[in-house]
Design a protein around this motif. Structure first.
Motif, PDB file in Angstrom:
ATOM      1  N   LEU A   1      -1.638   6.863  12.714  1.00 13.32           N
ATOM      2  CA  LEU A   1      -2.139   6.407  14.014  1.00 13.32           C
ATOM      3  C   LEU A   1      -3.234   5.366  13.859  1.00 13.32           C
ATOM      4  CD1 LEU A   1      -2.264   9.836  15.897  1.00 13.32           C
ATOM      5  CD2 LEU A   1      -0.458   8.090  15.947  1.00 13.32           C
ATOM      6  N   HIS A   2      -3.485   4.956  12.623  1.00 11.66           N
ATOM      7  CA  HIS A   2      -4.524   3.962  12.348  1.00 11.66           C
ATOM      8  C   HIS A   2      -3.979   2.894  11.394  1.00 11.66           C
ATOM      9  CE1 HIS A   2      -4.844   7.064   9.190  1.00 11.66           C
ATOM     10  NE2 HIS A   2      -5.069   6.019   8.391  1.00 11.66           N
ATOM     11  N   PRO A   3      -4.546   1.705  11.393  1.00  5.83           N
ATOM     12  CA  PRO A   3      -4.086   0.649  10.487  1.00  5.83           C
ATOM     13  C   PRO A   3      -4.474   0.962   9.043  1.00  5.83           C
ATOM     14  CG  PRO A   3      -5.981  -0.109  11.730  1.00  5.83           C
ATOM     15  CD  PRO A   3      -5.601   1.225  12.312  1.00  5.83           C
ATOM     16  N   VAL A   4      -3.681   0.440   8.106  1.00  5.50           N
ATOM     17  CA  VAL A   4      -3.941   0.665   6.687  1.00  5.50           C
ATOM     18  C   VAL A   4      -3.668  -0.619   5.909  1.00  5.50           C
ATOM     19  CG1 VAL A   4      -3.324   3.114   6.826  1.00  5.50           C
ATOM     20  CG2 VAL A   4      -1.592   1.425   6.151  1.00  5.50           C
ATOM     21  N   LYS A   5      -4.229  -0.688   4.711  1.00  3.00           N
ATOM     22  CA  LYS A   5      -3.838  -1.663   3.704  1.00  3.00           C
ATOM     23  C   LYS A   5      -3.331  -0.879   2.512  1.00  3.00           C
ATOM     24  CE  LYS A   5      -6.144  -5.361   2.917  1.00  3.00           C
ATOM     25  NZ  LYS A   5      -7.211  -6.317   2.516  1.00  3.00           N
ATOM     26  N   CYS A   6      -2.313  -1.368   1.843  1.00  2.00           N
ATOM     27  CA  CYS A   6      -1.739  -0.596   0.755  1.00  2.00           C
ATOM     28  C   CYS A   6      -1.412  -1.500  -0.433  1.00  2.00           C
ATOM     29  CB  CYS A   6      -0.490   0.150   1.207  1.00  2.00           C
ATOM     30  SG  CYS A   6       0.823  -0.895   1.852  1.00  2.00           S
ATOM     31  N   LYS A   7      -1.185  -0.838  -1.557  1.00  2.00           N
ATOM     32  CA  LYS A   7      -0.809  -1.515  -2.804  1.00  2.00           C
ATOM     33  C   LYS A   7       0.464  -0.871  -3.331  1.00  2.00           C
ATOM     34  CE  LYS A   7      -2.971  -0.549  -6.670  1.00  2.00           C
ATOM     35  NZ  LYS A   7      -3.989  -0.485  -7.754  1.00  2.00           N
ATOM     36  N   LEU A   8       1.388  -1.705  -3.766  1.00  2.00           N
ATOM     37  CA  LEU A   8       2.651  -1.219  -4.323  1.00  2.00           C
ATOM     38  C   LEU A   8       2.726  -1.590  -5.796  1.00  2.00           C
ATOM     39  CD1 LEU A   8       5.526   0.016  -3.913  1.00  2.00           C
ATOM     40  CD2 LEU A   8       6.303  -2.336  -3.472  1.00  2.00           C
ATOM     41  N   VAL A   9       2.918  -0.579  -6.632  1.00  2.00           N
ATOM     42  CA  VAL A   9       3.132  -0.776  -8.058  1.00  2.00           C
ATOM     43  C   VAL A   9       4.599  -0.462  -8.355  1.00  2.00           C
ATOM     44  CG1 VAL A   9       2.506  -0.063 -10.395  1.00  2.00           C
ATOM     45  CG2 VAL A   9       0.760  -0.128  -8.590  1.00  2.00           C
ATOM     46  N   SER A  10       5.311  -1.444  -8.867  1.00  2.00           N
ATOM     47  CA  SER A  10       6.729  -1.277  -9.198  1.00  2.00           C
ATOM     48  C   SER A  10       6.887  -1.366 -10.708  1.00  2.00           C
ATOM     49  CB  SER A  10       7.586  -2.344  -8.508  1.00  2.00           C
ATOM     50  OG  SER A  10       7.486  -2.219  -7.104  1.00  2.00           O
ATOM     51  N   ARG A  11       7.461  -0.330 -11.274  1.00  2.00           N
ATOM     52  CA  ARG A  11       7.600  -0.255 -12.733  1.00  2.00           C
ATOM     53  C   ARG A  11       9.071  -0.041 -13.096  1.00  2.00           C
ATOM     54  NH1 ARG A  11       4.272   3.316 -13.282  1.00  2.00           N
ATOM     55  NH2 ARG A  11       5.580   5.170 -13.467  1.00  2.00           N
TER      56      ARG A  11
ATOM     57  N   TYR B   1      -0.046   3.037  -2.901  1.00  2.00           N
ATOM     58  CA  TYR B   1      -1.439   3.472  -2.890  1.00  2.00           C
ATOM     59  C   TYR B   1      -2.137   3.001  -1.622  1.00  2.00           C
ATOM     60  CZ  TYR B   1      -0.977   4.435  -7.916  1.00  2.00           C
ATOM     61  OH  TYR B   1      -0.590   4.924  -9.151  1.00  2.00           O
ATOM     62  N   GLU B   2      -3.082   3.823  -1.169  1.00  2.00           N
ATOM     63  CA  GLU B   2      -4.014   3.441  -0.105  1.00  2.00           C
ATOM     64  C   GLU B   2      -5.415   3.811  -0.568  1.00  2.00           C
ATOM     65  OE1 GLU B   2      -5.203   4.418   4.549  1.00  2.00           O
ATOM     66  OE2 GLU B   2      -3.737   5.668   3.498  1.00  2.00           O
ATOM     67  N   ASN B   3      -6.296   2.823  -0.640  1.00  2.00           N
ATOM     68  CA  ASN B   3      -7.676   3.054  -1.096  1.00  2.00           C
ATOM     69  C   ASN B   3      -7.721   3.784  -2.431  1.00  2.00           C
ATOM     70  OD1 ASN B   3      -8.700   1.838   1.255  1.00  2.00           O
ATOM     71  ND2 ASN B   3      -8.604   3.789   2.371  1.00  2.00           N
ATOM     72  N   GLY B   4      -6.833   3.411  -3.334  1.00  2.00           N
ATOM     73  CA  GLY B   4      -6.813   4.007  -4.663  1.00  2.00           C
ATOM     74  C   GLY B   4      -6.123   5.347  -4.762  1.00  2.00           C
ATOM     75  N   LEU B   5      -5.669   5.916  -3.628  1.00  2.00           N
ATOM     76  CA  LEU B   5      -5.006   7.223  -3.633  1.00  2.00           C
ATOM     77  C   LEU B   5      -3.490   7.023  -3.585  1.00  2.00           C
ATOM     78  CD1 LEU B   5      -7.234   9.211  -1.095  1.00  2.00           C
ATOM     79  CD2 LEU B   5      -7.285   9.305  -3.606  1.00  2.00           C
ATOM     80  N   LEU B   6      -2.774   7.734  -4.448  1.00  2.00           N
ATOM     81  CA  LEU B   6      -1.320   7.650  -4.481  1.00  2.00           C
ATOM     82  C   LEU B   6      -0.746   8.364  -3.253  1.00  2.00           C
ATOM     83  CD1 LEU B   6       1.242   6.809  -6.014  1.00  2.00           C
ATOM     84  CD2 LEU B   6       1.132   9.008  -7.238  1.00  2.00           C
ATOM     85  N   LYS B   7      -0.023   7.630  -2.433  1.00  2.00           N
ATOM     86  CA  LYS B   7       0.534   8.180  -1.205  1.00  2.00           C
ATOM     87  C   LYS B   7       2.035   8.485  -1.300  1.00  2.00           C
ATOM     88  CE  LYS B   7      -3.157   8.177   1.350  1.00  2.00           C
ATOM     89  NZ  LYS B   7      -3.689   9.434   1.932  1.00  2.00           N
ATOM     90  N   ASP B   8       2.749   7.716  -2.100  1.00  2.00           N
ATOM     91  CA  ASP B   8       4.196   7.937  -2.208  1.00  2.00           C
ATOM     92  C   ASP B   8       4.656   7.510  -3.592  1.00  2.00           C
ATOM     93  OD1 ASP B   8       6.722   8.730  -1.513  1.00  2.00           O
ATOM     94  OD2 ASP B   8       7.118   7.083  -0.132  1.00  2.00           O
ATOM     95  N   ASP B   9       5.694   8.174  -4.051  1.00  2.00           N
ATOM     96  CA  ASP B   9       6.259   7.943  -5.379  1.00  2.00           C
ATOM     97  C   ASP B   9       7.771   8.065  -5.245  1.00  2.00           C
ATOM     98  OD1 ASP B   9       6.732   7.737  -8.071  1.00  2.00           O
ATOM     99  OD2 ASP B   9       5.190   9.175  -8.647  1.00  2.00           O
ATOM    100  N   TYR B  10       8.481   6.970  -5.519  1.00  2.00           N
ATOM    101  CA  TYR B  10       9.915   6.932  -5.216  1.00  2.00           C
ATOM    102  C   TYR B  10      10.650   6.300  -6.393  1.00  2.00           C
ATOM    103  CZ  TYR B  10      14.118   6.039  -2.355  1.00  2.00           C
ATOM    104  OH  TYR B  10      15.389   6.018  -1.840  1.00  2.00           O
ATOM    105  N   THR B  11      11.799   6.866  -6.769  1.00  2.00           N
ATOM    106  CA  THR B  11      12.562   6.333  -7.900  1.00  2.00           C
ATOM    107  C   THR B  11      13.929   5.824  -7.449  1.00  2.00           C
ATOM    108  OG1 THR B  11      13.483   8.502  -8.462  1.00  2.00           O
ATOM    109  CG2 THR B  11      11.437   7.847  -9.548  1.00  2.00           C
TER     110      THR B  11
END
Length: 813
Positions: A191-201, A254-264
């Motif tokens: 319900l609030h805006p976010v900024k996120c980071k995606l790490v693809s390996r 990631y959001e603010n350094g916290l891992l939010k999702d992990d998908y393979t």
């Protein structure tokens, strides 16, 4: 259960209740379902189903208690259905949660706002009613309803990677270097805006090949975005049927350094193309394709097949030396493509826009492939487009898939809507290109009405292979063969194929078909090189010998029955609905050799919670084709952990038994479960009420033909065309194939001219033994009428002397 960071994916296939009929009150928590059947998923309305020509059409109701943990509240909670045939409504705790139309593709229902901590009541209202606005409107399979593929619960953080939200493409590939483009769809359900980071390996066999990072701008509530990343793999391990190398993409959000999702995501690196003049190329080399068509149903269980059953099906095609499967004629479970990836089989994934020959009757799956009423057309078109989108989204990362097919034999549409049908194919091809430009869009079953030129690749069925020689665009024989047979079967390649290399311009060919399957058309399902119980016929051994050099087993002969032998492909299996065991029972003589005597065998589960499609006992017999040539088979599954003892008995011989261990969370307590015994009634094929030419647009074969007068002309329904032999030699012939045994009253054969020379008309069930209907000359008039008054598959016109041009052959039901 899969659990990565804040993502949980767990199957919920066990402990369901089911009842036939439209019982909407079942959505209420206090409803009493004690009289309902105890079932597991995958499940079919038709269970037990053994290739009957009729099936239940109506509603089915499902209930399940769904446990929601406290820590899941506030997260995104999805119900995933891998398919539900064919109109589903989903309710949670009495509240409507969502719906889906279309019976062959996966979908998700968001229950985040309806789920409560603790026990929730899940209710599914489902029907398999023929719908004039849903594809398919026609097809020769059976259309048993049911939750016949896996059901799962997916829990993610509100900031997560969308369902099937990754797409890996390889725009540049060589043996030295591969460029990978990665698209990842991310959703902000907060319900609030976010900024996120995606790490693809990217990893290969556990070793990181490369890693790339991207960051988003502010993502508003309810907004989604697609991250686009690129990487390079040096010296890639290329996917190929002989070396099916697979890579893994791990997507971490990631959001603010916290891992939010992990998908393979599993994918492969390869490149391929179809060429009009030189055929198919894979990883830079010409590759000859030979395979089979595969329907999805198994003995007893119908369409409700486990992943273990799919794995065995792919292996059986691979084990006879073939390298290709056409998924006839609808999208298959994504796991099927995953098995093709792993085992090394090329896969043709097909849409369910489907036609079937004969009388086009509204109200059943014998209708015009394309709608005949204006008010049905728009929704039908959207049904096809939506199914195409769902098929591609859920399967686009599988390296085994080399083509998306738009249809199968859509020319079995009423003549007045054929132009609309062609326009729909063109629109589907455009949409396929938009969704996945890396794969060609094929037109399957393209041998009539000019539909072969509408896509990137033409798939010709039946006589199409001989009609379209070097057509000027990439082509494929999507069906050849169609020989009705039962075990042990003839040691032949089924029809006229000889497994020589395809002509240089032909990309490949696929046998019709791999397995026996259910069909409402008499004998239509009995054309497999492997029977419904997953035991090979002689033709399977023929291919294995030709392609792999493995000699066939010795012929099984009759002997003196002494004992039974019972074996399984595994002796430990899971209980989550994805696993089963394939049992084989054989009749032996006193020396332990299998013999071919006919006998009736009863299988019984005397200990444990395992079940057959018929419950605790199952009878295999020669009468229903389940015990032939001294052997029979069936799949057994369980949703309860513990030891299971299974006994095989037959009169006058020693019994046999085996133990199967099942592993899972819920132990078998000895309680008897309420076993489904089959549908209360079945729907018969409706009659048009009028005599219909059932030969129209059917395959036509001949001894020879003049280039401008091919054999197909005798079944095109036109008066201005004809078949002519390419010379005047004696012994010329032309023959219509109804593609299965049909009831017919009579036939009319019209010739271009009268003749003093003799002509013979005969019919056959199998294409080998023909019975004469007429013999004489055409001196009186250039036509012949014959009385059939019964069944036939082939109608043949033979010229023992000089041939005469045949204008048309009409067969009336």
């Amino acid at each position: 259960m899969k659990s990565f960071a804040n993502r949980i994916e767990t199957l919920i296939n066990d402990s369901w209740k089911f009842s036939y009929g439209d019982c909407i009150e079942g959505k209420d928590k206090d409803f009493d379902d004690t009289a309902w059947y105890d079932i597991g998923i995958p499940h079919s309305f038709g269970t037990p189903y053994f290739m009957e020509n009729e099936f239940y059409v109506g509603y089915g109701s499902y209930r399940k208690e769904l446990q929601i943990d406290r820590e899941w509240i506030g997260k995104t909670i999805l119900l995933e259905f891998q398919a539900a045939f064919q109109e589903a409504e989903i309710y949670l705790n009495g509240q409507f949660a969502g719906s889906h139309k279309g019976g062959y593709t996966a979908f998700v229902i968001d229950i985040s706002t309806l789920a409560l901590e603790g026990t929730n009541l899940l209710f599914v209202r489902l029907n398999n009613l023929w719908n004039p606005r849903l594809a398919p409107r026609a097809g020769e399979h059976v259309f048993n309803g049911g939750l016949y593929r896996d059901v799962s619960l997916i829990i993610t953080d509100p900031l997560h990677i969308e369902w099937y939200g990754t797409h890996v493409t390889t725009p540049e590939v060589s043996a030295d270097r591969a460029v990978l483009n990665i698209e990842t769809e991310v959703v902000n359900a907060n319900l609030h805006p976010v900024k996120c980071k995606l790490v693809s390996r990217i990893e290969y066999e556990g070793v990181t090949v490369f890693e790339t990072v991207a960051e988003s701008d502010v993502l508003q509530p309810g907004q989604s975005l697609i991250f686009k990343q690129t990487g390079i793999v040096d010296q890639p391990n290329l996917w190929h049927p002989d070396t099916p190398h697979l890579y893994t993409l791990t997507s971490q959000l990631y959001e603010n350094g916290l891992l939010k999702d992990d998908y393979t995501t599993t994918f492969g690196i390869r490149w391929f193309y179809f060429d009009a003049k030189k055929g198919f190329f894979l990883n830079g080399s010409h590759y000859d394709i030979l395979g089979a068509n595969v329907h999805q149903d198994h003995a007893g269980w119908g369409d409700a097949v486990t992943r273990a059953g799919m794995r065995r099906d792919v292996k059986l095609i691979k084990d006879c030396g073939m390298n290709f499967i056409r998924g006839s004629h609808y999208p298959h479970h994504p796991y099927f493509a995953a098995e093709c990836d792993k085992q090394g089989i090329l896969f043709w994934s097909e849409l369910c826009f489907w036609g079937v020959g004969g009388a086009n009757v509204e109200g059943y799956w014998t209708a015009s492939a394309y709608p005949i009423h204006e008010e049905d057309k728009a929704e039908f078109k959207e049904s096809c487009l939506m199914t195409l989108r769902e098929m591609i989204r859920t399967n686009r990362n599988h390296p085994s898939i080399i083509v998306w097919s738009m249809c199968n034999e859509p020319f079995f549409s009423n003549e007045e809507v054929m132009e609309d049908a062609r326009a729909l194919i063109v629109r589907l091809v455009e949409e396929s290109h938009r969704l996945d430009p890396a794969r060609p869009a094929a037109v399957g079953g393209a041998q009539r009405e000019g539909v072969d030129a509408l896509g990137d690749l033409a798939g010709y069925n039946g006589d199409g292979a001989s009609l379209y020689i070097d057509p000027g665009f990439p082509s494929f024989v999507s069906e050849y063969g169609s020989t009705i047979d039962w075990r042990p079967g003839e040691y032949t390649p089924s029809y006229t194929d000889r497994v020589e290399r395809n002509p240089q311009w032909r990309s490949g060919k696929a046998l019709w078909c791999g397995f026996h399957h259910g069909s409402f058309v008499f004998d239509m399902g009995s054309m497999g090189m492997i029977d419904y119980h997953r035991l090979p016929l002689g033709s399977w051994y023929w291919y294995r010998n030709e392609l792999l050099g493995i000699a066939p087993p010795p012929e099984i002969r009759e002997g003196v029955p002494y004992a039974l032998r019972l074996t399984a492909d595994k002796y430990v299996m899971g209980t989550d609905g994805t696993d089963d065991a394939h049992l084989i029972v054989e009749l032996l003589d006193e020396q332990g050799n299998r013999i071919s005597n006919t006998i009736e065998v009863t299988l019984e589960i005397v200990q444990g919670g395992a079940i057959f499609p018929t419950g605790r006992t199952l009878v295999l017999s020669p009468e229903n084709g389940s015990f032939l040539d001294g052997a029979g088979a069936i799949e057994v599954r369980s949703y309860y952990a513990g030891n299971n003892q299974i006994v095989a008995r037959a009169e006058g011989v020693q019994f046999a038994s085996i133990d199967l261990m099942t592993e899972g969370e819920q132990a078998w307590s000895g309680q008897m479960i309420h076993i489904q015994t089959g549908p209360p009634d079945v729907q018969k094929i409706p009659s048009s009420g009028e005599s219909t030419n059932i030969a129209k647009s059917r395959p036509v074969f001949c001894s020879s033909y003049a280039l401008e007068h091919p054999a197909m002309n005798v079944a095109d329904g036109r008066e201005d065309t004809c078949w002519e032999a390419n010379d005047s030699d004696s012994g010329q012939w032309v023959m219509v194939d109804l593609e299965g045994r049909k009831n017919a009253e009579g036939a009319v054969i019209a010739f271009a001219e009268s003749s003093q020379d003799d002509v013979e008309v005969s019919y056959s069930y199998d294409g080998k033994l023909f019975k004469r209907l007429f013999f004489g000359n055409l001196s009186d008039k250039p036509s012949i009428e014959v009385d059939l008054s019964g069944g036939l598959r082939y109608l043949k016109v033979y010229f023992p002397q000089n041939p005469v041009a045949v204008k048309h052959i009409e067969i009336f039901d």
